[in-house]
Write an enzyme that holds these catalytic residues in place. Sequence first.
Site, PDB file in Angstrom:
ATOM      1  N   SER A  54       0.646  -1.107  -0.054  1.00 35.61           N
ATOM      2  CA  SER A  54      -0.150  -0.416   0.102  1.00 35.61           C
ATOM      3  C   SER A  54       0.696   1.053  -0.304  1.00 35.61           C
ATOM      4  CB  SER A  54      -0.647   0.077   0.990  1.00 35.61           C
ATOM      5  OG  SER A  54      -2.109  -0.851   0.624  1.00 35.61           O
ATOM      6  N   SER A 102      -5.848   3.567   4.545  1.00 38.84           N
ATOM      7  CA  SER A 102      -6.048   2.533   3.200  1.00 38.84           C
ATOM      8  C   SER A 102      -6.718   0.943   2.704  1.00 38.84           C
ATOM      9  CB  SER A 102      -4.483   1.465   4.348  1.00 38.84           C
ATOM     10  OG  SER A 102      -3.672   1.133   3.094  1.00 38.84           O
ATOM     11  N   ARG A 237       7.010  -1.699  12.147  1.00 39.29           N
ATOM     12  CA  ARG A 237       7.464  -0.521  11.008  1.00 39.29           C
ATOM     13  C   ARG A 237       7.161   0.645  11.558  1.00 39.29           C
ATOM     14  NH1 ARG A 237       2.369  -1.749   7.140  1.00 39.29           N
ATOM     15  NH2 ARG A 237       1.417  -1.507   9.654  1.00 39.29           N
TER      16      ARG A 237
END
Length: 256
Positions: A54, A102, A237
Amino acid sequence: FTARAEDQPAADARARAAVEASGYAGNVLLYDIAGQTWRAADPALVDEAFIPASTFKIFSALAALESGVISDIETVIKWDGVSRDRVEINRDLDLRSAFRLSAVPHFQGLVRQIGAAQMQRYIDATGYGNQDISGDTDTFWLTGKLRISPRQQVKFLTRLYQGQLPFSSSSINAVKTLMAMEVDPHYILRAKTGWAVLEGNQNTGWWVGWVERGDQVLVFATVLQGVQPGADFGPARLNVTRQALGPEWLGQQKNH
């Protein structure tokens, strides 16, 4: 793709420690635009390429705006009526909300409207990743052959920040607005996550973007990988990136 000698990143101990502490394989690449300096957790692997997942929404938003498929970030993208596990995306969403959440199905709809031929032209004009969008029109960035390295992510984002991509200034500025995740009195963080699962349950997670502190800008690309990762993979992340950036970029005062 050949990197210039001056683009060879220096090893960054803090970024490397952050990756190692996460328990996952991966890398963090940092580029200071003003100083034109590169740092990485693993300098030897900054050109290793991965599926963009994404993070490609940055590009597809540019393409959707540029092509006229969508007029602005407030334009509503219709829900396709298919109920999915993520209940928050089972509705009509404007581009701003679809980007923030997203929402894959909404962006798949935009990409189908843009069409493979037009998308390929935009990809080629920009030189995005390996430029391979073969296969299914609406999944090439999720399960297809498109690949991009941390260095390519950073160079693409640097050109976006500088307004040097082959898109109109209105499209570029709109996408910069979409990317604003944190607007703090001391900094602006613009970024996008990405997460794809490929064969063998290989998970690839990204966080890419940049931090603005006045006229100082640091561009980053973090990528982590894990087979059947734990529940901490998604947050990792962001945590790895924040640790690598440190308080001098995400804190109250910039140390000079």
